[in-house]
Design a protein around this motif. Sequence first.
Motif, PDB file in Angstrom:
ATOM      1  N   UNK A  67       0.849  -1.187   0.000  1.00  0.00           N
ATOM      2  CA  UNK A  67       0.000   0.000   0.000  1.00  0.00           C
ATOM      3  C   UNK A  67       0.886   1.239   0.000  1.00  0.00           C
ATOM      4  N   UNK A  68       0.590   2.157  -0.908  1.00  0.00           N
ATOM      5  CA  UNK A  68       1.288   3.435  -0.975  1.00  0.00           C
ATOM      6  C   UNK A  68       0.370   4.517  -0.433  1.00  0.00           C
ATOM      7  N   UNK A  69       0.824   5.206   0.596  1.00  0.00           N
ATOM      8  CA  UNK A  69       0.083   6.316   1.179  1.00  0.00           C
ATOM      9  C   UNK A  69       0.919   7.577   0.948  1.00  0.00           C
ATOM     10  N   UNK A  70       0.505   8.388   0.007  1.00  0.00           N
ATOM     11  CA  UNK A  70       1.281   9.564  -0.402  1.00  0.00           C
ATOM     12  C   UNK A  70       1.133  10.658   0.655  1.00  0.00           C
ATOM     13  N   UNK A  71       2.167  10.863   1.459  1.00  0.00           N
ATOM     14  CA  UNK A  71       2.055  11.780   2.596  1.00  0.00           C
ATOM     15  C   UNK A  71       2.015  13.247   2.191  1.00  0.00           C
ATOM     16  N   UNK A  72       2.471  13.560   0.976  1.00  0.00           N
ATOM     17  CA  UNK A  72       2.367  14.933   0.484  1.00  0.00           C
ATOM     18  C   UNK A  72       2.310  14.914  -1.033  1.00  0.00           C
ATOM     19  N   UNK A  73       2.084  16.087  -1.625  1.00  0.00           N
ATOM     20  CA  UNK A  73       1.944  16.173  -3.081  1.00  0.00           C
ATOM     21  C   UNK A  73       3.233  16.592  -3.776  1.00  0.00           C
ATOM     22  N   UNK A  74       4.286  16.865  -3.001  1.00  0.00           N
ATOM     23  CA  UNK A  74       5.421  17.590  -3.548  1.00  0.00           C
ATOM     24  C   UNK A  74       6.714  16.778  -3.562  1.00  0.00           C
ATOM     25  N   UNK A  75       7.475  16.982  -4.630  1.00  0.00           N
ATOM     26  CA  UNK A  75       8.864  16.521  -4.694  1.00  0.00           C
ATOM     27  C   UNK A  75       9.722  17.751  -5.000  1.00  0.00           C
ATOM     28  N   UNK A  76      10.897  17.819  -4.401  1.00  0.00           N
ATOM     29  CA  UNK A  76      11.768  18.968  -4.622  1.00  0.00           C
ATOM     30  C   UNK A  76      12.436  18.957  -5.991  1.00  0.00           C
ATOM     31  N   UNK A  77      12.467  17.792  -6.628  1.00  0.00           N
ATOM     32  CA  UNK A  77      13.081  17.682  -7.954  1.00  0.00           C
ATOM     33  C   UNK A  77      12.018  17.707  -9.049  1.00  0.00           C
ATOM     34  N   UNK A  78      12.472  18.012 -10.252  1.00  0.00           N
ATOM     35  CA  UNK A  78      11.595  18.006 -11.425  1.00  0.00           C
ATOM     36  C   UNK A  78      12.305  17.236 -12.534  1.00  0.00           C
TER      37      UNK A  78
ATOM     38  N   UNK B 119       6.367  12.783 -14.027  1.00  0.00           N
ATOM     39  CA  UNK B 119       5.320  13.797 -14.239  1.00  0.00           C
ATOM     40  C   UNK B 119       5.476  15.037 -13.364  1.00  0.00           C
ATOM     41  N   UNK B 120       6.212  14.928 -12.263  1.00  0.00           N
ATOM     42  CA  UNK B 120       6.408  16.080 -11.378  1.00  0.00           C
ATOM     43  C   UNK B 120       7.082  17.233 -12.115  1.00  0.00           C
ATOM     44  N   UNK B 121       7.731  16.925 -13.233  1.00  0.00           N
ATOM     45  CA  UNK B 121       8.393  17.964 -14.032  1.00  0.00           C
ATOM     46  C   UNK B 121       7.392  19.045 -14.458  1.00  0.00           C
ATOM     47  N   UNK B 122       6.115  18.699 -14.502  1.00  0.00           N
ATOM     48  CA  UNK B 122       5.084  19.668 -14.894  1.00  0.00           C
ATOM     49  C   UNK B 122       4.926  20.779 -13.861  1.00  0.00           C
TER      50      UNK B 122
ATOM     51  N   UNK C 208      17.571  11.361  -2.048  1.00  0.00           N
ATOM     52  CA  UNK C 208      18.760  11.568  -1.230  1.00  0.00           C
ATOM     53  C   UNK C 208      19.124  13.011  -0.962  1.00  0.00           C
ATOM     54  N   UNK C 209      18.381  13.959  -1.517  1.00  0.00           N
ATOM     55  CA  UNK C 209      18.749  15.368  -1.378  1.00  0.00           C
ATOM     56  C   UNK C 209      18.633  15.867   0.058  1.00  0.00           C
ATOM     57  N   UNK C 210      17.776  15.221   0.849  1.00  0.00           N
ATOM     58  CA  UNK C 210      17.586  15.663   2.230  1.00  0.00           C
ATOM     59  C   UNK C 210      18.456  14.889   3.211  1.00  0.00           C
ATOM     60  N   UNK C 211      19.315  14.027   2.697  1.00  0.00           N
ATOM     61  CA  UNK C 211      20.239  13.282   3.559  1.00  0.00           C
ATOM     62  C   UNK C 211      21.505  14.111   3.724  1.00  0.00           C
ATOM     63  N   UNK C 212      21.678  14.649   4.894  1.00  0.00           N
ATOM     64  CA  UNK C 212      22.827  15.505   5.187  1.00  0.00           C
ATOM     65  C   UNK C 212      23.794  14.862   6.184  1.00  0.00           C
ATOM     66  N   UNK C 213      23.295  13.886   6.952  1.00  0.00           N
ATOM     67  CA  UNK C 213      24.106  13.242   7.984  1.00  0.00           C
ATOM     68  C   UNK C 213      23.867  11.737   7.955  1.00  0.00           C
ATOM     69  N   UNK C 214      24.899  10.938   8.206  1.00  0.00           N
ATOM     70  CA  UNK C 214      24.703   9.480   8.213  1.00  0.00           C
ATOM     71  C   UNK C 214      23.713   9.022   9.276  1.00  0.00           C
TER      72      UNK C 214
END
Length: 285
Positions: A18-29, A34-37, A102-108
């Motif tokens: 089951x996929x539960x989409x917690x938000x509508x946004x991705x920081x990348x395009x 399709x997020x490129x739109x 991986x863009x939000x991974x700043x620390x191990x």
Amino acid sequence: MLSEIPIRSENIPLFNTIALETSAVCNRHCSFCPVVKGDRPDEEMPKEMWDKAIDELVALKYKGRITPYIYNEPMRDPRLLELLTELKEKLPKACVMISTNGDYIKRPEQIDDLYKAGVRQLIINVYSKEKRHKQLSEMLKEVKTPLDLNSSMYTYAKAGETRFQLLRKFDKNNFEGGFMVQNRSGNIPDYLPALKEPLKKMCVRPWRFLNVNWTGQGILCCNDYHGETNFGNLKDNTLVEIWNNMAFHEYREKLQQKVRTGLCKTCDYNGGSYPHMIHPVALEK
């Protein structure tokens, strides 16, 4: 009061993912997504809606796979660790899977925190070519949780297994090793045309995967970016009602016959198991 939607009198076997989409946004395009739109609002799935879904899964004694994303970047959500920690307490036998750019991974330590919160499969997709891959590889050597730093394709973790991977993925012009590229049911028309011929194999997605977007709407599959299909909503319906919606099952019956209908008419997927079908176009130079 629950809204009235046509429901099958005889339930089909329950979904195993089951996929539960917690938000509508991705920081990348990304060009292949399709997020490129850039046409989605900056909204989150309400916490009460998430809780309703999880509580129903508890009642169902669910032991399958749970993913907090469809087209969103899950680690962008500041609530993620809280949501997953509560999920682990309620559904300790479920397999929580996260796919991230991986863009939000700043620390191990962030990786170890995800493991502590119950994540048992983590896929870090590197789309920024070699430099970013090397940066993450060096940083993640300090992670305590076992992590495969040299993967090119992922496979699902088995029951009781932990599988954390750093994957080498690149954009349209540099498919190193190849990865699954699709037109997302016509939402990326510059990539691949829809396949006109019948499915070579039955598409199994609607038999195994339940996708609920950030609004609570039950949709056909992960390719339904705009929510063109609607099998009910968590505001008014249960997960089981959405899963057994008659319109949902009509899609299943057509796919069982290897017939493309509705949203499937604009899809380039040729059937079979998901997700490790590499499209030949992905290997072209």
